[in-house]
Design a protein around this motif. Structure first.
Motif, PDB file in Angstrom:
ATOM      1  N   ALA A 149      36.995  42.189  11.312  1.00 23.89           N
ATOM      2  CA  ALA A 149      37.493  43.246  10.433  1.00 23.89           C
ATOM      3  C   ALA A 149      36.429  44.314  10.198  1.00 23.89           C
ATOM      4  CB  ALA A 149      37.956  42.639   9.106  1.00 23.89           C
ATOM      5  N   GLU A 150      35.136  43.891   9.992  1.00 27.03           N
ATOM      6  CA  GLU A 150      34.061  44.860   9.781  1.00 27.03           C
ATOM      7  C   GLU A 150      33.841  45.696  11.047  1.00 27.03           C
ATOM      8  OE1 GLU A 150      30.729  42.549   8.660  1.00 27.03           O
ATOM      9  OE2 GLU A 150      31.434  42.210   6.574  1.00 27.03           O
ATOM     10  N   LEU A 151      33.895  45.019  12.216  1.00 27.12           N
ATOM     11  CA  LEU A 151      33.706  45.729  13.482  1.00 27.12           C
ATOM     12  C   LEU A 151      34.811  46.773  13.698  1.00 27.12           C
ATOM     13  CD1 LEU A 151      32.053  45.973  16.084  1.00 27.12           C
ATOM     14  CD2 LEU A 151      33.518  44.181  17.081  1.00 27.12           C
ATOM     15  N   ILE A 152      36.040  46.373  13.390  1.00 25.37           N
ATOM     16  CA  ILE A 152      37.163  47.316  13.533  1.00 25.37           C
ATOM     17  C   ILE A 152      36.978  48.512  12.613  1.00 25.37           C
ATOM     18  CG2 ILE A 152      39.644  47.593  13.121  1.00 25.37           C
ATOM     19  CD1 ILE A 152      39.993  44.730  14.123  1.00 25.37           C
ATOM     20  N   ALA A 153      36.524  48.263  11.375  1.00 27.35           N
ATOM     21  CA  ALA A 153      36.321  49.359  10.420  1.00 27.35           C
ATOM     22  C   ALA A 153      35.240  50.320  10.922  1.00 27.35           C
ATOM     23  CB  ALA A 153      35.963  48.794   9.052  1.00 27.35           C
TER      24      ALA A 153
ATOM     25  N   LEU B 214      39.992  20.248   9.756  1.00 23.48           N
ATOM     26  CA  LEU B 214      40.787  21.446   9.467  1.00 23.48           C
ATOM     27  C   LEU B 214      40.049  22.377   8.512  1.00 23.48           C
ATOM     28  CD1 LEU B 214      44.393  19.957   9.068  1.00 23.48           C
ATOM     29  CD2 LEU B 214      43.545  21.373  10.941  1.00 23.48           C
ATOM     30  N   GLU B 215      39.361  21.806   7.540  1.00 20.76           N
ATOM     31  CA  GLU B 215      38.641  22.620   6.562  1.00 20.76           C
ATOM     32  C   GLU B 215      37.494  23.375   7.239  1.00 20.76           C
ATOM     33  OE1 GLU B 215      36.266  22.064   2.309  1.00 20.76           O
ATOM     34  OE2 GLU B 215      37.331  20.383   3.242  1.00 20.76           O
ATOM     35  N   ILE B 216      36.720  22.668   8.147  1.00 22.01           N
ATOM     36  CA  ILE B 216      35.595  23.310   8.840  1.00 22.01           C
ATOM     37  C   ILE B 216      36.103  24.419   9.751  1.00 22.01           C
ATOM     38  CG2 ILE B 216      33.795  22.911  10.559  1.00 22.01           C
ATOM     39  CD1 ILE B 216      33.468  20.091   9.365  1.00 22.01           C
ATOM     40  N   ARG B 217      37.150  24.105  10.498  1.00 24.22           N
ATOM     41  CA  ARG B 217      37.679  25.103  11.426  1.00 24.22           C
ATOM     42  C   ARG B 217      38.256  26.296  10.678  1.00 24.22           C
ATOM     43  NH1 ARG B 217      40.629  21.825  16.418  1.00 24.22           N
ATOM     44  NH2 ARG B 217      38.715  20.765  17.154  1.00 24.22           N
ATOM     45  N   THR B 218      38.856  26.046   9.556  1.00 27.99           N
ATOM     46  CA  THR B 218      39.414  27.144   8.769  1.00 27.99           C
ATOM     47  C   THR B 218      38.319  28.079   8.280  1.00 27.99           C
ATOM     48  OG1 THR B 218      41.257  25.750   8.050  1.00 27.99           O
ATOM     49  CG2 THR B 218      40.812  27.708   6.747  1.00 27.99           C
ATOM     50  N   THR B 219      37.187  27.492   7.814  1.00 33.99           N
ATOM     51  CA  THR B 219      36.058  28.312   7.347  1.00 33.99           C
ATOM     52  C   THR B 219      35.488  29.142   8.501  1.00 33.99           C
ATOM     53  OG1 THR B 219      35.518  26.628   5.709  1.00 33.99           O
ATOM     54  CG2 THR B 219      33.798  28.230   6.248  1.00 33.99           C
ATOM     55  N   ARG B 220      35.362  28.494   9.676  1.00 37.74           N
ATOM     56  CA  ARG B 220      34.837  29.190  10.848  1.00 37.74           C
ATOM     57  C   ARG B 220      35.731  30.374  11.235  1.00 37.74           C
ATOM     58  NH1 ARG B 220      34.074  25.214  15.584  1.00 37.74           N
ATOM     59  NH2 ARG B 220      32.751  24.274  13.971  1.00 37.74           N
ATOM     60  N   TYR B 221      37.026  30.120  11.252  1.00 37.19           N
ATOM     61  CA  TYR B 221      37.956  31.188  11.628  1.00 37.19           C
ATOM     62  C   TYR B 221      37.955  32.316  10.600  1.00 37.19           C
ATOM     63  CZ  TYR B 221      39.869  28.312  15.371  1.00 37.19           C
ATOM     64  OH  TYR B 221      40.033  27.576  16.511  1.00 37.19           O
ATOM     65  N   ARG B 222      37.740  31.992   9.350  1.00 40.88           N
ATOM     66  CA  ARG B 222      37.677  33.023   8.303  1.00 40.88           C
ATOM     67  C   ARG B 222      36.468  33.934   8.545  1.00 40.88           C
ATOM     68  NH1 ARG B 222      39.044  29.442   2.879  1.00 40.88           N
ATOM     69  NH2 ARG B 222      41.331  29.353   3.213  1.00 40.88           N
ATOM     70  N   GLU B 223      35.273  33.333   8.895  1.00 38.29           N
ATOM     71  CA  GLU B 223      34.091  34.129   9.162  1.00 38.29           C
ATOM     72  C   GLU B 223      34.313  35.049  10.360  1.00 38.29           C
ATOM     73  OE1 GLU B 223      31.252  34.472   7.580  1.00 38.29           O
ATOM     74  OE2 GLU B 223      31.966  33.177   5.962  1.00 38.29           O
ATOM     75  N   ARG B 224      34.931  34.502  11.398  1.00 46.35           N
ATOM     76  CA  ARG B 224      35.219  35.325  12.572  1.00 46.35           C
ATOM     77  C   ARG B 224      36.143  36.491  12.231  1.00 46.35           C
ATOM     78  NH1 ARG B 224      36.282  31.033  17.542  1.00 46.35           N
ATOM     79  NH2 ARG B 224      34.156  30.144  17.599  1.00 46.35           N
ATOM     80  N   LEU B 225      37.166  36.203  11.459  1.00 47.38           N
ATOM     81  CA  LEU B 225      38.092  37.262  11.061  1.00 47.38           C
ATOM     82  C   LEU B 225      37.398  38.349  10.248  1.00 47.38           C
ATOM     83  CD1 LEU B 225      41.298  35.188  10.141  1.00 47.38           C
ATOM     84  CD2 LEU B 225      41.013  36.730  12.082  1.00 47.38           C
ATOM     85  N   ARG B 226      36.452  37.919   9.335  1.00 48.09           N
ATOM     86  CA  ARG B 226      35.730  38.907   8.514  1.00 48.09           C
ATOM     87  C   ARG B 226      34.851  39.802   9.391  1.00 48.09           C
ATOM     88  NH1 ARG B 226      30.898  39.334   6.520  1.00 48.09           N
ATOM     89  NH2 ARG B 226      30.301  37.283   7.277  1.00 48.09           N
ATOM     90  N   HIS B 227      34.166  39.165  10.393  1.00 52.94           N
ATOM     91  CA  HIS B 227      33.311  39.944  11.306  1.00 52.94           C
ATOM     92  C   HIS B 227      34.151  40.913  12.137  1.00 52.94           C
ATOM     93  CE1 HIS B 227      30.029  40.908  14.011  1.00 52.94           C
ATOM     94  NE2 HIS B 227      30.812  40.587  15.054  1.00 52.94           N
TER      95      HIS B 227
END
Length: 430
Positions: free
Chosen positions: A347-351, A332-345
């Motif tokens: 968000a930058e693309l949307i901006a 769960l911890e690894i997947r959570t970190t992975r999903y956080r990176e995807r969300l950040r990318h």
């Protein structure tokens, strides 16, 4: 003509003399019993029964008022030998006295017993003695109603027995005469009083011993019917053990004496204490035995091989479950970190996409604004050009201009009208 001395002060009027006689007679004979033969009984329109009671030497005028006559079991007949009970009353307007009869029974040694048997047979045929209609007495009554004389020995004996036997109960006494003229009506009213109240668990009607005449109020039909209609269980405790009354047969239970009625009505508190002690001892023993049995069972299970095997399986399962929980938390911890990176990318693309879209929209907006300004018809006027109007119509070509007709010239800041003129050439200002 006889005369009295003038100085004699004792001269009474007829009314005064009659009043004196009335006071003497009614005070002296407020309750008497008279035996005689009934003569010429007649019932008035108001329902009152008038008759004469006579013997070989005298006669007595009698009346039974309608309300009392309806309560009598039998109506006296002409020529019948009876015993009447009541009071003497002086009727002043006629200057005579009469007996107000409240009680009538047939004369003779067996008359009361005969009347008793007649009423007993009558009520028995109506089903008032039916055993199936008898109600069970409450085992632990909280409130007991007692109908008896408050000054009689019977009530004192009952009260003392109750205080010793079961002091927890509440007693409500209804005082009633248990002998004489008023006994039956008062006992009847007492039963109806408790029937209306419905605040007692048990009702006791009691009286000490006596002759058949003394106990006769409990053989009255009105008392019997009041007991039958009472919604509360009733104990009849009249006389001694050998005495029986109509109320005994109608009541739900019969006690030989008033004291025995208390014994029937409530338990003995000392017996209850002993029973409670016995129950407590039995319960304590049962609890001790049950605890010991459980201890033995636990000891057997504790030393049982199968129980140890189950215990080891449980321990192994707990360890396995603990490891799986740790692995699950890591995943769960690894997947959570992975999903956080995807969300950040994302968000930058949307901006970035948003900034590009805003620039495109801003450029398009500027172009549209420039086109609107260029298409403004008043732009030429601001540069010094003019417009010519005839009849509010913009003249765009020389062929549209009508010579000799008035026209207007419009500048950027003003319009001027020109009157009708003749010209060979159209204007070429624009």
């Amino acid at each position: 003509m006889l005369t009295t001395p003038d100085d004699n002060p004792s001269i009474l009027s007829v009314t005064e003399l009659t009043e004196e006689i009335k006071l003497l007679i009614e005070d002296q004979f407020s309750w008497i019993q008279v035996r005689g033969e009934v003569s010429q009984p007649k019932t008035s329109r108001n329902g009152h029964l008038y008759f004469t009671l006579k013997d070989g030497g005298a006669q007595l005028s009698c009346v039974i008022w309608n309300a009392r006559r309806k309560q009598l079991n039998e109506t006296p007949l002409h020529g019948q030998e009876v015993v009447t009970g009541g009071a003497l009353q002086v009727y002043a307007p006629h200057g005579r006295y009469q007996m107000i009869v409240e009680f009538v029974r047939e004369a003779g040694p067996g008359a009361l017993q005969l009347s008793f048997e007649r009423l007993k047979n009558k009520l028995e045929k109506e089903g008032l003695f039916d055993p199936d209609q008898k109600r069970d007495l409450p085992k632990f009554p909280a409130v007991i109603g007692i109908i008896t004389s408050s000054t009689g020995a019977a009530f004192q004996d009952m009260r003392i027995t109750l205080e010793v036997r079961y002091p927890l109960v509440e007693v409500r006494l209804y005082h009633a005469s248990v002998q004489g003229l008023l006994a039956a009506p008062e006992i009847t009213e007492g039963i109806r009083f408790f029937s209306r109240q419905s605040k007692v668990d048990l009702l006791i009607i009691a009286r000490g011993g006596g002759s058949l005449e003394d106990l006769w109020a409990f053989n009255e039909e009105s008392v019997a019917r009041a007991i039958a209609e009472c919604p509360i269980p009733v104990i009849s405790a009249v006389g001694h053990e050998t005495d029986f009354s109509i109320s005994d047969f109608v009541a739900d239970a019969r006690a030989a004496t008033p004291t025995q009625a208390i014994v029937m009505a409530v338990p003995d508190i000392n017996d209850l204490r002993l029973k409670l002690d016995d129950l407590q001892m039995v319960m304590e023993k049962q609890i001790r035995d049950a605890l010991q049995q459980h201890k033995n069972n636990v000891s057997r299970f504790r030393d049982n091989f199968a129980l140890h095997k189950v215990k080891n399986r449980i321990q192994h399962s707990e360890e396995l479950l603990s490891r799986q929980c740790m692995q699950l938390n890591r995943i769960l911890e690894i997947r959570t970190t992975r999903y956080r990176e995807r969300l950040r990318h994302v968000a930058e693309l949307i901006a970035h996409k948003t900034d590009l879209l805003l620039l495109e929209k801003k450029s398009a907006w500027s172009e549209h604004d420039h086109r609107l300004i260029s298409a403004d018809p008043n732009t030429a006027l601001k540069k010094g050009y003019t417009r010519i109007y005839q009849k509010n119509q913009w003249i765009r070509a020389a062929s549209d201009f009508v010579t000799g007709q008035s026209f207007e010239i419009e500048w950027s800041d003003k319009k001027i009208d020109f009157p009708n003129q003749k010209s060979t050439k159209p204007s070429t200002h624009e």
